[in-house]
Scaffold this motif. Structure first.
Motif, mmCIF file in Angstrom:
data_model
loop_
_atom_site.group_PDB
_atom_site.id
_atom_site.type_symbol
_atom_site.label_atom_id
_atom_site.label_comp_id
_atom_site.label_asym_id
_atom_site.label_seq_id
_atom_site.Cartn_x
_atom_site.Cartn_y
_atom_site.Cartn_z
ATOM 1 N N GLN A 1 0.829 -1.202 0.000
ATOM 2 C CA GLN A 1 0.000 0.000 0.000
ATOM 3 C C GLN A 1 0.866 1.256 0.000
ATOM 4 O O GLN A 1 0.531 2.249 -0.655
ATOM 5 C CB GLN A 1 -0.917 -0.003 1.225
ATOM 6 C CG GLN A 1 -1.886 1.170 1.278
ATOM 7 C CD GLN A 1 -2.802 1.232 0.070
ATOM 8 O OE1 GLN A 1 -3.411 0.237 -0.302
ATOM 9 N NE2 GLN A 1 -2.896 2.410 -0.541
ATOM 10 N N ASP B 1 0.882 4.399 -2.551
ATOM 11 C CA ASP B 1 0.819 5.797 -2.116
ATOM 12 C C ASP B 1 1.990 6.606 -2.671
ATOM 13 O O ASP B 1 1.827 7.765 -3.078
ATOM 14 C CB ASP B 1 0.820 5.859 -0.582
ATOM 15 C CG ASP B 1 -0.437 5.250 0.018
ATOM 16 O OD1 ASP B 1 -1.448 5.136 -0.714
ATOM 17 O OD2 ASP B 1 -0.404 4.866 1.200
ATOM 18 N N ASP C 1 -3.726 10.468 -3.947
ATOM 19 C CA ASP C 1 -4.707 9.410 -3.681
ATOM 20 C C ASP C 1 -4.700 8.442 -4.861
ATOM 21 O O ASP C 1 -5.000 8.834 -6.000
ATOM 22 C CB ASP C 1 -6.090 10.028 -3.495
ATOM 23 C CG ASP C 1 -7.151 8.988 -3.155
ATOM 24 O OD1 ASP C 1 -6.813 7.783 -3.055
ATOM 25 O OD2 ASP C 1 -8.326 9.378 -2.996
ATOM 26 N N SER C 2 -4.378 7.175 -4.605
ATOM 27 C CA SER C 2 -4.287 6.194 -5.683
ATOM 28 C C SER C 2 -5.635 5.854 -6.299
ATOM 29 O O SER C 2 -5.697 5.140 -7.302
ATOM 30 C CB SER C 2 -3.630 4.908 -5.166
ATOM 31 O OG SER C 2 -4.372 4.358 -4.084
ATOM 32 N N TYR D 1 -2.618 1.969 9.847
ATOM 33 C CA TYR D 1 -3.705 2.775 9.285
ATOM 34 C C TYR D 1 -4.746 3.094 10.367
ATOM 35 O O TYR D 1 -4.561 3.946 11.191
ATOM 36 C CB TYR D 1 -4.313 2.064 8.074
ATOM 37 C CG TYR D 1 -3.335 1.950 6.938
ATOM 38 C CD1 TYR D 1 -2.947 3.059 6.199
ATOM 39 C CD2 TYR D 1 -2.764 0.719 6.613
ATOM 40 C CE1 TYR D 1 -2.015 2.973 5.173
ATOM 41 C CE2 TYR D 1 -1.829 0.614 5.581
ATOM 42 C CZ TYR D 1 -1.461 1.748 4.875
ATOM 43 O OH TYR D 1 -0.543 1.649 3.862
#
Length: 583
Positions: free
Chosen positions: A46, A50, A61-62, A221
């Motif tokens: 992740q 990013d 923002d992917s 997260y």
């Protein structure tokens, strides 16, 4: 004063215990390690997304393809397929196998051992497909990266192959759990889709792995669910009939998706450049007007559950995104399909809910309820994994009121895809008798145990010709078998029952006069043998027996770069007895 007895904590003892079917404490240790490793890899993947998004995505923002100029987001898929084509198609076909399908293949036919090249390819292909605007998910890469990494650790430690199988399941569960923050759904997915069996010894380490994967993801997260589902309820039992109709339609969509994705064989005759260009052009064309079809689509899924998307966008997500995902897979591009399937299912369910609200405005439930049900129904039908879909539904929405209608929706959509469309699960390739190899009871049972748990360790090694004194010395250790070496390369090829040799020495007067005893002439049971390695499962041993057409195997252990020693003998009879008499 006598020293206290300390437990043997050596790696050799750990391996020996893992070979048995009841190695639950050792498997739980492996499960904990697998969860931590896979969770960390998922976070790393992740972070790569990013970092890539920092280069050109609005707000880094992917998922923010909507904020890109139309021309730029339309060209992105062409650039992605060009990169994947140049980087992946220069490699052998075996190196292009990635994702969940590759994990199941390695578990089924390679005892859970993974090539390093495929693992490395999964990193950059996964990032390129998501950031490049293809309709692709991140769960497939997460499962592959986690399962292969923890299996590689097991290989480096030379753990028996039955434990590698459990490690693969642990990596799978932790990958799903870390992706969605759904530890229970991760466990069920691993056992239902990948392992295709339910055992206590398998469940407990997988539960630990899934929990650890979720913990790592939450530390980095947040502890919130991946999507915020509303607290909508069924309200009226009248909605059940419309739920059944909606599930039927989603089942047909799922069947169409599987059939289109399985056109790989037909597309294989097309040039690679044509296939990849077709995918890039089709994705870019749709994305010009509907950028929501690009990437994973979790932002669109959240908006669907909140009822914020227009009908035209829902149609694009339900039909175009599903079709683009299937077309990408059929063209040979290895992408994750679970995320796009969830998004398309939610959009299809939301459309059904809006249509029902138009037909019966006074009685119809909120469209977001149908969106949630559609998400689970599509996942359950495509994967043929109803329990995993239900658990995902519950954990993603945190709404217990949705379980009853969810059960109906998942079952109806799954039956529709299976019976009306005649589609098995997306990752299932059937073999003889309509069963996947992992579903065959004999293969399942024998794959849970490695040869050290069953082999006979009491043996001595001897040349073919021995003197009477040498024969008596061989029997001094009271072995069960005498391994006879008769080939020039010093490889054992025959095994003689030690009891038969003892009987000759004690009772047979004719042999008492012989100065040299030929072990090949001693009356008794002798078995032709072939080699097998110590880490092999009983399933591998049975295949080796059938392949070599022998009745016994000698088990080899590496004690140096080129040196090996015989650890034991495993016979066909011992494997059959294990299968017959082990509960």
């Amino acid at each position: 004063m006598p020293r206290p007895h300390l437990p043997d904590l050596s790696l050799a003892t750990f391996r020996r215990k893992l070979a048995s079917v009841d190695a639950l404490p050792q498997l739980c240790v492996l499960g904990t390690i697998a969860g931590l490793v896979t969770g960390s890899l998922m976070v790393g993947f992740q972070l790569l997304l990013d970092l890539g998004a920092l280069a050109f995505m609005p707000g880094a923002d992917s998922e923010a393809f909507e904020g890109l100029p139309a021309w730029f987001r339309a060209l992105l898929p062409l650039a992605a397929v060009a990169l994947i084509g140049v980087g992946l198609w220069r490699q052998p076909p075996a190196a292009r196998k990635l994702g969940v399908g590759h994990v199941i293949e390695r578990l089924t036919y390679h005892q859970g051992r993974f090539p390093m090249r495929n693992w490395i390819n999964q990193w950059w292909v996964g990032v390129a497909s998501v950031l490049g605007g293809l309709s692709a998910g991140r769960e497939g890469p997460a499962i592959h990266l986690g399962a292969a990494a923890v299996s590689g650790i097991g290989e480096r430690l030379r753990l028996p192959h039955n434990s590698l199988r459990v490690l693969v399941a642990c990596g799978t569960a932790a990958g799903i759990s870390a992706s969605f923050n759904t530890p229970v759904a991760g466990v069920i997915f691993a056992m239902e889709v990948v392992m295709m069996e339910y055992t206590i010894a398998g469940f407990m380490p997988v539960i630990l792995a899934s929990s650890m994967g979720a913990v790592v993801a939450q530390l980095v997260y947040a502890t919130e669910p991946a999507f915020q589902g509303s607290s909508v309820a069924l309200d009226s039992w009248f909605n059940l009939s419309w739920i059944l109709v909606s599930a039927l339609g989603i089942g047909l969509l799922s069947g169409g998706f599987i059939r289109l994705a399985k056109l790989t064989t037909g597309f294989a005759a097309w040039p690679v450049a044509v296939r990849l260009t077709m995918v890039g052009f089709a994705t870019g064309l749709v994305a010009w007007w509907y950028p929501e079809v690009q990437g994973i689509g979790y932002d669109s899924l959240a908006a669907t559950l909140d009822g914020e998307l227009a009908v035209s966008v829902l149609v694009a997500l339900a039909l175009a995104k599903l079709g683009l995902t299937a077309l990408t897979v059929a063209s040979g591009i290895p992408i994750g399909i679970i995320g796009p399937v969830l998004v398309s299912g939610a959009a299809a369910g939301g459309l059904c809910g809006l249509f029902g609200h138009w037909l019966w405005p006074a009685a119809a439930a909120d469209p977001s309820l149908f969106a949630m049900l559609g998400m689970a129904a599509m996942m359950g039908a495509v994967l043929q994994a109803p329990l995993a879909a239900l658990m995902a539904l519950l954990e993603l929405t945190h709404n217990p009121n949705i379980i009853l209608p969810g059960m109906l929706a998942v079952v109806i959509s799954g039956l529709t895809a299976r019976r009306l469309c005649r589609c098995e699960g997306f990752f299932i390739n059937l073999t003889r008798h309509g069963l996947h190899p992992l579903q065959q009871p004999l293969a399942q049972a024998l794959s849970r145990v490695s040869v050290p748990a069953v082999m006979e360790r009491s043996l001595v090694r001897s040349q073919r010709m021995v003197s009477r004194e040498e024969a008596e010395a061989l029997l001094h250790a009271k072995p069960a078998w005498v391994v006879i070496v008769r080939s020039r390369d010093d490889k054992p090829t025959l095994a003689l029952k030690a009891a038969d040799l003892a009987r000759v020495l004690l009772d047979d007067e004719a042999w008492a006069k012989e100065q040299q005893i030929d072990l090949l002439e001693v009356p008794g049971q002798r078995l032709d043998m072939a080699p097998i390695h110590l880490e092999a499962t009983l399933s591998e041993a049975l295949d080796r027996l059938n392949e070599a057409r022998v009745d016994a195997l000698y088990v080899e252990t590496s004690i140096g770069p080129i040196k090996r020693r015989i650890s034991g003998i495993i016979t066909r009879e011992s494997i059959e007895n294990y299968y017959r008499y082990t509960p």
